[in-house]
Scaffold this motif. Structure first.
Motif, short mmCIF file in Angstrom:
data_model
loop_
_atom_site.label_atom_id
_atom_site.label_comp_id
_atom_site.label_asym_id
_atom_site.label_seq_id
_atom_site.Cartn_x
_atom_site.Cartn_y
_atom_site.Cartn_z
N UNK A 1 0.85 -1.19 0.00
CA UNK A 1 0.00 0.00 0.00
C UNK A 1 0.88 1.24 0.00
N UNK A 2 0.33 2.33 -0.50
CA UNK A 2 1.09 3.56 -0.58
C UNK A 2 1.48 4.04 0.82
N UNK A 3 0.69 3.67 1.83
CA UNK A 3 0.99 4.08 3.20
C UNK A 3 2.29 3.42 3.71
N UNK A 4 2.49 2.16 3.38
CA UNK A 4 3.74 1.47 3.77
C UNK A 4 4.92 2.04 3.01
N UNK B 1 -14.38 6.83 2.56
CA UNK B 1 -15.82 6.57 2.60
C UNK B 1 -16.14 5.16 3.03
N UNK B 2 -15.19 4.24 2.96
CA UNK B 2 -15.42 2.86 3.34
C UNK B 2 -14.80 2.52 4.68
N UNK B 3 -14.36 3.54 5.40
CA UNK B 3 -13.74 3.33 6.70
C UNK B 3 -14.70 3.60 7.84
N UNK B 4 -14.22 4.31 8.84
CA UNK B 4 -15.01 4.63 10.02
C UNK B 4 -14.40 5.85 10.69
N UNK B 5 -15.10 6.38 11.66
CA UNK B 5 -14.56 7.52 12.41
C UNK B 5 -13.26 7.14 13.08
N UNK B 6 -13.23 5.95 13.65
CA UNK B 6 -12.01 5.48 14.32
C UNK B 6 -10.84 5.43 13.34
N UNK B 7 -11.04 4.76 12.18
CA UNK B 7 -9.95 4.64 11.22
C UNK B 7 -9.57 5.98 10.62
N UNK B 8 -10.54 6.85 10.38
CA UNK B 8 -10.22 8.18 9.85
C UNK B 8 -9.34 8.97 10.82
N UNK B 9 -9.68 8.94 12.11
CA UNK B 9 -8.87 9.65 13.10
C UNK B 9 -7.47 9.04 13.22
N UNK B 10 -7.43 7.73 13.21
CA UNK B 10 -6.16 7.01 13.28
C UNK B 10 -5.28 7.34 12.08
N UNK B 11 -5.90 7.31 10.90
CA UNK B 11 -5.19 7.60 9.65
C UNK B 11 -4.67 9.03 9.64
N UNK B 12 -5.49 9.94 10.10
CA UNK B 12 -5.13 11.35 10.09
C UNK B 12 -3.96 11.64 11.01
N UNK B 13 -3.92 10.99 12.15
CA UNK B 13 -2.93 11.32 13.17
C UNK B 13 -1.63 10.54 13.06
N UNK B 14 -1.65 9.37 12.40
CA UNK B 14 -0.49 8.50 12.49
C UNK B 14 0.06 7.98 11.17
N UNK B 15 -0.57 8.27 10.05
CA UNK B 15 -0.10 7.77 8.77
C UNK B 15 0.61 8.90 8.02
N UNK B 16 1.90 8.71 7.75
CA UNK B 16 2.70 9.78 7.15
C UNK B 16 2.22 10.14 5.74
N UNK B 17 1.70 9.18 5.00
CA UNK B 17 1.16 9.47 3.68
C UNK B 17 0.03 10.49 3.78
N UNK B 18 -0.79 10.37 4.79
CA UNK B 18 -1.88 11.32 4.97
C UNK B 18 -1.35 12.70 5.36
N UNK B 19 -0.30 12.73 6.15
CA UNK B 19 0.28 14.01 6.55
C UNK B 19 0.88 14.72 5.35
N UNK B 20 1.32 13.94 4.32
CA UNK B 20 1.90 14.55 3.13
C UNK B 20 0.85 14.95 2.11
N UNK B 21 -0.29 14.24 2.09
CA UNK B 21 -1.26 14.47 1.01
C UNK B 21 -2.64 14.91 1.47
N UNK B 22 -2.92 14.80 2.76
CA UNK B 22 -4.19 15.24 3.33
C UNK B 22 -5.40 14.55 2.71
N UNK B 23 -5.29 13.22 2.58
CA UNK B 23 -6.45 12.45 2.13
C UNK B 23 -7.60 12.60 3.11
N UNK B 24 -7.28 12.52 4.41
CA UNK B 24 -8.28 12.67 5.47
C UNK B 24 -7.94 13.91 6.27
N UNK B 25 -8.89 14.81 6.39
CA UNK B 25 -8.70 16.04 7.18
C UNK B 25 -9.51 15.97 8.47
#
Length: 418
Positions: free
Chosen positions: A230-233, A394-418
Motif C-alpha cells: 500500500x502507498x501508506x507502507x 468513505x469505506x472506513x469509520x470515524x475510528x480509522x479516519x482519526x487514526x489515519x489522520x494522526x499516524x499515517x505519514x502518507x496522509x500528513x503529506x497528502x491530506x487524504x483525510x482532514x
C-alpha cells in the motif's frame, strides 16, 4: 643482514595483518567510540561488500513455512568466506521450538551464513537475545541492524522481511474490526507488520517503529507479508529504503523464491526488482487457486510527484472521496475487509478528468518500477490494478479516519483525510 631480516619479518607481519578475516577486522573497530569515528579516521575506506539481512519473524502460525524458507535460503547462493571484503548474509530469526508451542521460551538469534572453500555452509552466531524477547519490536530489530552496521561496515545494505502483515491497519483490526469500534484511543499507535505469538494471543509491530528501527540507508527492503503493498507502507519507508517490494493482496504462504533470492541480491549490480519478477513468474505458472499473486516494486526516491498530484486531487475530489461507494472500485481484499483499494482506480471512479488521469499516470509510472498481477487472487478479480492499494475514507469509520489522520505519514503529506 640483521636489518634485512627485520624488514623481512615486518613485511610478513604486515601482509598477514592485511589478509586477516572479519573477526580481526571487527575487533579493531568495536565499541561505541570506534563506531562513531569516520572511515577515514580509522584509516580504511568503506568496504565495497554488500550486506543482506533476512528477518524471519516466524514465532507464529507461519513457523513451518518460514523454517522451510530458511532451508531454501541455505540451499541457494551463499557468499564464500569471511575475509575483509566478502559479502555478508545475515539472518535474524525467531521460530518456536516446536510447531504451535508459544509458551516455551524461544530466543531471537542473529547469525551469519557463509560458505567455506568446499562449498559447505557455515553458521556463525552473532547475537542471541533472552528467551522471552520478542523479535517484532523496534528495540530488537534496531539492535540487530545496529550490530550489523558496526560489525560489517559496507557500501550496500538490504533487508528482506518475512512474517504476517495487514498493511497499515492496527494489529487485529483486519481479523475482528468490532473489537476496535468505538475507539478507545489506546490502539492508535499500532500498525501491523510482523507477529510474535503469545499464549494469550499475539503482538504485532507498529509500522512507524519498523521504519524507525532501521539505522542505515537500505538499497532495498523486500516485504514478504500480506497486504503490505500500500502507498501508506511505501511512504513510511521513504528515505529509509530506495527500492521497496511488496504485495497489495495477501501472499500465498510460500512467499518469495528463497533458493534464488541471494543470486539477485548479491549480483553486480544487485537486482531486487528481479526478485519480484521471479516471484510473479513462479505463481503465474501455477494452476487453479495457486495461480494467485500480486507484486509491486517502487522507488521511494521518486515519490514526490505522486505526493503532489495526489494532494491536489484529494483536495479537488474530497466530497466524493468521503461519500463514494467502494463497490465499483478495484479492491485487493477478501472477507469484506474493505481497507485496501487500488489507488488509481479510487481516483478514476471519483471522476478525475483525462488530463488529471494523464498526470496521475505519469507520477505512478515514475514511482512504480515494476508491477504484475494474475487475473485473480483467489476469489478477487484483478482487472484494474496499478499495483498500489490505499485507504478509501468513505469505506472506513470515524475510528480509522482519526487514526489515519494522526499516524499515517502518507496522509500528513497528502491530506487524504482532514
Amino acid at each position: 643482514m640483521v636489518k634485512r631480516l627485520i624488514w623481512t619479518l615486518l613485511a610478513v607481519l604486515l601482509v598477514a595483518t592485511a589478509c586477516s578475516k572479519d573477526a580481526g577486522f571487527e575487533m579493531g573497530i568495536s565499541g561505541a567510540d570506534s563506531a562513531s569515528r569516520s572511515s577515514s579516521e580509522r584509516g580504511y575506506s568503506m568496504p565495497s561488500r554488500r550486506v543482506m539481512v533476512m528477518i524471519s519473524a516466524g514465532y507464529n502460525s507461519l513457523s513451518g513455512y518460514l523454517s522451510e524458507d530458511l532451508k531454501d535460503l541455505e540451499s541457494g547462493y551463499i557468499p564464500e568466506g569471511t575475509y575483509f571484503n566478502a559479502d555478508v548474509l545475515l539472518v535474524l530469526a525467531r521460530l518456536p521450538k516446536s510447531a504451535g508451542d508459544y509458551a516455551s521460551p524461544s530466543a531471537p538469534v542473529l547469525y551469519r551464513l557463509w560458505a567455506n572453500r568446499s562449498g559447505e555452509v557455515q553458521r556463525d552466531t552473532i547475537q542471541v537475545w533472552g528467551g522471552d524477547t520478542q523479535l517484532c519490536t523496534r528495540e530488537t530489530i534496531h539492535e540487530a541492524l545496529s550490530t550489523t552496521q558496526k560489525k560489517y561496515p559496507a557500501q550496500s545494505y538490504g533487508v528482506v522481511f518475512s512474517s504476517h502483515g495487514s498493511g497499515w491497519l492496527p494489529p487485529g483490526y483486519y481479523t475482528d474490526p468490532s473489537k476496535f469500534e468505538p475507539s478507545s484511543g489506546s490502539l492508535w499507535s499500532l500498525r501491523s507488520i510482523g507477529q510474535d505469538k503469545t499464549p494469550s494471543g499475539g503482538t504485532e509491530m507498529d509500522l512507524n517503529d519498523f521504519a524507525d528501527a532501521i539505522p542505515m540507508h537500505l538499497d532495498y527492503c523486500l516485504i514478504d507479508a500480506c497486504l503490505s503493498g500500500c502507498v501508506e507502507v511505501a511512504h513510511a519507508l521513504k528515505g529509509k529504503a530506495d527500492i521497496v517490494g511488496f504485495s497489495p493482496t495477501e501472499v500465498l504462504a510460500d512467499g518469495f523464491d528463497y533458493k534464488n533470492i541471494t543470486t539477485h541480491l548479491f549480483a553486480k549490480p544487485l537486482d531486487p526488482v528481479e526478485v519480484c519478477r521471479e516471484y510473479f513468474a513462479y505463481y503465474n505458472a501455477q494452476s487453479g487457486s495457486n495461480r494467485s499473486a500480486t507484486i509491486t516494486a517502487v522507488d521511494t526516491r521518486k515519490m514526490d510527484a505522486l505526493e503532489a498530484v495526489c494532494k491536489e486531487l484529494f483536495e479537488a475530489y474530497r466530497p466524493i472521496l468521503k461519500t463514494m461507494s467502494g463497490g465499483n472500485v478495484q479492491g485487493y481484499f477478501r472477507y469484506d475487509r474493505h481497507y485496501f483499494y487500488d489507488l488509481r482506480d479510487i481516483l478514476v471512479q471519483a471522476g478525475i478528468s483525462e488530463q488529471e488521469k494523464t498526470r496521475l499516470d505519469a507520477a505512478l509510472s515514475q514511482f512504480i518500477v515494476y508491477q504484475a498481477a494474475t487475473d485473480y487472487f483467489l476469489s478477487i478479480p484483478l482487472t484494474r490494478v496499478c499495483g498500489l492499494s490505499m485507504y478509501l475514507p468513505s469505506m472506513g469509520s470515524t475510528y480509522l479516519n482519526n487514526y489515519y489522520k494522526e499516524h499515517v505519514s502518507w496522509n500528513q503529506a497528502t491530506e487524504l483525510v482532514l
